[in-house]
Design a protein around this motif. Structure first.
Motif, PDB file in Angstrom:
ATOM      1  N   ALA A  88      42.599  40.610  57.495  1.00 33.13           N
ATOM      2  CA  ALA A  88      42.809  40.894  58.918  1.00 33.13           C
ATOM      3  C   ALA A  88      43.714  39.872  59.596  1.00 33.13           C
ATOM      4  O   ALA A  88      43.450  39.421  60.705  1.00 33.13           O
ATOM      5  N   GLY A  89      44.793  39.492  58.917  1.00 32.38           N
ATOM      6  CA  GLY A  89      45.765  38.592  59.524  1.00 32.38           C
ATOM      7  C   GLY A  89      45.398  37.127  59.510  1.00 32.38           C
ATOM      8  O   GLY A  89      46.118  36.301  60.070  1.00 32.38           O
ATOM      9  N   SER A  90      44.286  36.764  58.875  1.00 33.64           N
ATOM     10  CA  SER A  90      43.886  35.355  58.819  1.00 33.64           C
ATOM     11  C   SER A  90      44.744  34.619  57.790  1.00 33.64           C
ATOM     12  O   SER A  90      45.371  35.243  56.929  1.00 33.64           O
ATOM     13  N   PRO A  91      44.790  33.278  57.853  1.00 31.20           N
ATOM     14  CA  PRO A  91      45.563  32.524  56.856  1.00 31.20           C
ATOM     15  C   PRO A  91      44.987  32.734  55.456  1.00 31.20           C
ATOM     16  O   PRO A  91      43.783  32.956  55.296  1.00 31.20           O
ATOM     17  N   PRO A  92      45.827  32.654  54.427  1.00 29.47           N
ATOM     18  CA  PRO A  92      45.332  32.838  53.058  1.00 29.47           C
ATOM     19  C   PRO A  92      44.307  31.773  52.684  1.00 29.47           C
ATOM     20  O   PRO A  92      44.451  30.606  53.029  1.00 29.47           O
ATOM     21  N   SER A  93      43.263  32.191  51.987  1.00 28.48           N
ATOM     22  CA  SER A  93      42.234  31.280  51.503  1.00 28.48           C
ATOM     23  C   SER A  93      42.294  31.246  49.982  1.00 28.48           C
ATOM     24  O   SER A  93      42.283  32.302  49.346  1.00 28.48           O
ATOM     25  N   PRO A  94      42.377  30.058  49.362  1.00 27.64           N
ATOM     26  CA  PRO A  94      42.465  29.991  47.904  1.00 27.64           C
ATOM     27  C   PRO A  94      41.289  30.682  47.233  1.00 27.64           C
ATOM     28  O   PRO A  94      40.128  30.447  47.592  1.00 27.64           O
ATOM     29  N   LEU A  95      41.597  31.529  46.282  1.00 29.66           N
ATOM     30  CA  LEU A  95      40.569  32.249  45.542  1.00 29.66           C
ATOM     31  C   LEU A  95      40.329  31.604  44.182  1.00 29.66           C
ATOM     32  O   LEU A  95      39.199  31.483  43.724  1.00 29.66           O
ATOM     33  N   GLY A  96      41.421  31.206  43.520  1.00 32.59           N
ATOM     34  CA  GLY A  96      41.282  30.576  42.215  1.00 32.59           C
ATOM     35  C   GLY A  96      42.556  30.699  41.410  1.00 32.59           C
ATOM     36  O   GLY A  96      43.621  31.040  41.933  1.00 32.59           O
ATOM     37  N   LYS A  97      42.433  30.413  40.125  1.00 30.23           N
ATOM     38  CA  LYS A  97      43.560  30.512  39.197  1.00 30.23           C
ATOM     39  C   LYS A  97      43.271  31.616  38.198  1.00 30.23           C
ATOM     40  O   LYS A  97      42.162  31.700  37.665  1.00 30.23           O
ATOM     41  N   VAL A  98      44.268  32.437  37.970  1.00 28.48           N
ATOM     42  CA  VAL A  98      44.119  33.522  37.011  1.00 28.48           C
ATOM     43  C   VAL A  98      45.059  33.289  35.839  1.00 28.48           C
ATOM     44  O   VAL A  98      46.175  32.798  36.014  1.00 28.48           O
ATOM     45  N   ARG A  99      44.578  33.583  34.655  1.00 28.80           N
ATOM     46  CA  ARG A  99      45.426  33.522  33.457  1.00 28.80           C
ATOM     47  C   ARG A  99      45.597  34.935  32.942  1.00 28.80           C
ATOM     48  O   ARG A  99      44.622  35.672  32.759  1.00 28.80           O
ATOM     49  N   LEU A 100      46.848  35.309  32.739  1.00 24.72           N
ATOM     50  CA  LEU A 100      47.128  36.632  32.209  1.00 24.72           C
ATOM     51  C   LEU A 100      47.957  36.511  30.944  1.00 24.72           C
ATOM     52  O   LEU A 100      48.605  35.503  30.701  1.00 24.72           O
ATOM     53  N   SER A 101      47.882  37.545  30.133  1.00 21.91           N
ATOM     54  CA  SER A 101      48.768  37.642  28.978  1.00 21.91           C
ATOM     55  C   SER A 101      49.481  38.979  29.074  1.00 21.91           C
ATOM     56  O   SER A 101      49.003  39.916  29.725  1.00 21.91           O
ATOM     57  N   SER A 102      50.646  39.060  28.439  1.00 22.59           N
ATOM     58  CA  SER A 102      51.443  40.272  28.598  1.00 22.59           C
ATOM     59  C   SER A 102      52.422  40.424  27.448  1.00 22.59           C
ATOM     60  O   SER A 102      52.897  39.440  26.866  1.00 22.59           O
ATOM     61  N   GLY A 103      52.718  41.672  27.138  1.00 29.00           N
ATOM     62  CA  GLY A 103      53.835  41.971  26.273  1.00 29.00           C
ATOM     63  C   GLY A 103      55.117  41.840  27.073  1.00 29.00           C
ATOM     64  O   GLY A 103      55.102  41.386  28.232  1.00 29.00           O
ATOM     65  N   LEU A 104      56.211  42.249  26.484  1.00 29.62           N
ATOM     66  CA  LEU A 104      57.516  42.056  27.105  1.00 29.62           C
ATOM     67  C   LEU A 104      58.359  43.300  26.932  1.00 29.62           C
ATOM     68  O   LEU A 104      58.309  43.967  25.891  1.00 29.62           O
ATOM     69  N   ARG A 105      59.115  43.639  27.970  1.00 33.10           N
ATOM     70  CA  ARG A 105      60.098  44.716  27.858  1.00 33.10           C
ATOM     71  C   ARG A 105      61.368  44.286  28.569  1.00 33.10           C
ATOM     72  O   ARG A 105      61.331  43.434  29.465  1.00 33.10           O
ATOM     73  N   TYR A 106      62.469  44.862  28.152  1.00 34.50           N
ATOM     74  CA  TYR A 106      63.752  44.590  28.802  1.00 34.50           C
ATOM     75  C   TYR A 106      64.195  45.863  29.508  1.00 34.50           C
ATOM     76  O   TYR A 106      64.188  46.946  28.920  1.00 34.50           O
ATOM     77  N   ASP A 107      64.567  45.731  30.781  1.00 35.97           N
ATOM     78  CA  ASP A 107      64.984  46.869  31.594  1.00 35.97           C
ATOM     79  C   ASP A 107      66.476  46.746  31.890  1.00 35.97           C
ATOM     80  O   ASP A 107      66.909  45.803  32.557  1.00 35.97           O
ATOM     81  N   ALA A 108      67.253  47.688  31.390  1.00 38.87           N
ATOM     82  CA  ALA A 108      68.709  47.638  31.588  1.00 38.87           C
ATOM     83  C   ALA A 108      69.083  47.832  33.052  1.00 38.87           C
ATOM     84  O   ALA A 108      70.130  47.361  33.501  1.00 38.87           O
ATOM     85  N   GLN A 109      68.231  48.519  33.820  1.00 41.26           N
ATOM     86  CA  GLN A 109      68.535  48.746  35.233  1.00 41.26           C
ATOM     87  C   GLN A 109      68.446  47.452  36.043  1.00 41.26           C
ATOM     88  O   GLN A 109      69.286  47.177  36.891  1.00 41.26           O
TER      89      GLN A 109
END
Length: 198
Positions: A88-109
């Motif tokens: 509701a428009g309030s300043p951001p409050s730290p939630l935490g740190k997230v770790r993600l893993s991901s594959g990779l793709r190359y987009d010619a566009q």
């Protein structure tokens, strides 16, 4: 009167350093493959975050910041991000740190490397007792899907990308600490001398 040569030398050194940094940022080519080092990808990410996405008609805003990239052995990359929530428009409050893993793709566009099917692997709350509830996880997953679809984690310089023309992409993967895209033709003959890194 003696200061002028000193300033001239300093200016010359600055030009040489800038040239060296530019040379390090250029992708490398080997046969049909073009690769980009982890430090160059990190530099690009540093310039493209923080990023904020609204949800529930703007009632909630999720901000991701401070991306930290790791390219381990295997075909997936790891990335840590700081997460903050605002309501509701309030300043951001730290939630935490997230770790993600991901594959990779190359987009010619977009002429860039994108995340491919990113997954949330770990969450460290900013406050003791904090947790990643189902609604926040849903928002996080929506952010990652949208980010992976639209925004590259590294965009190849347009001058180099233009030389790739309409080549077909055969694969994109993490390999030996680099992002590597392999095309259907040898790239060496297509690149003018001095355009690429060594």
């Amino acid at each position: 009167m003696k200061l002028r040569p000193v300033f001239t030398r300093i200016a010359a050194c600055a030009v040489l350093i800038a040239a060296a940094v530019g040379a390090q940022a250029a992708p490398s080519v080997s046969g049909r493959s073009l690769s980009v080092g982890a430090s160059d990808v990190q530099h690009y990410l540093d310039g493209s975050f923080p990023r904020t996405q609204d949800a529930l008609g703007g009632l909630i805003a999720m901000t991701m910041s401070h991306p930290r990239l790791t390219l381990p052995q295997g075909n997936r990359l790891d990335m840590d991000l700081d997460v903050a929530l605002a309501t509701a428009g309030s300043p951001p409050s730290p939630l935490g740190k997230v770790r993600l893993s991901s594959g990779l793709r190359y987009d010619a566009q977009t002429q860039g490397f994108h995340l491919d099917q990113p997954t949330v692997d770990d969450f460290t709350p900013a406050n003791n007792g904090g947790r990643l509830d189902s609604r926040t996880r849903e928002l996080l997953n929506a952010f990652l899907v949208d980010y992976a679809r639209r925004e590259p984690i590294y965009r190849i310089d347009p001058t180099i990308a233009a030389l790739l023309g309409n080549l077909q992409v055969q694969s994109a993967q993490v390999q030996n600490g680099k992002l590597v895209v392999t095309f259907n033709q040898d790239l060496g003959a297509m690149m003018p001398s001095g355009v690429l890194g060594r």
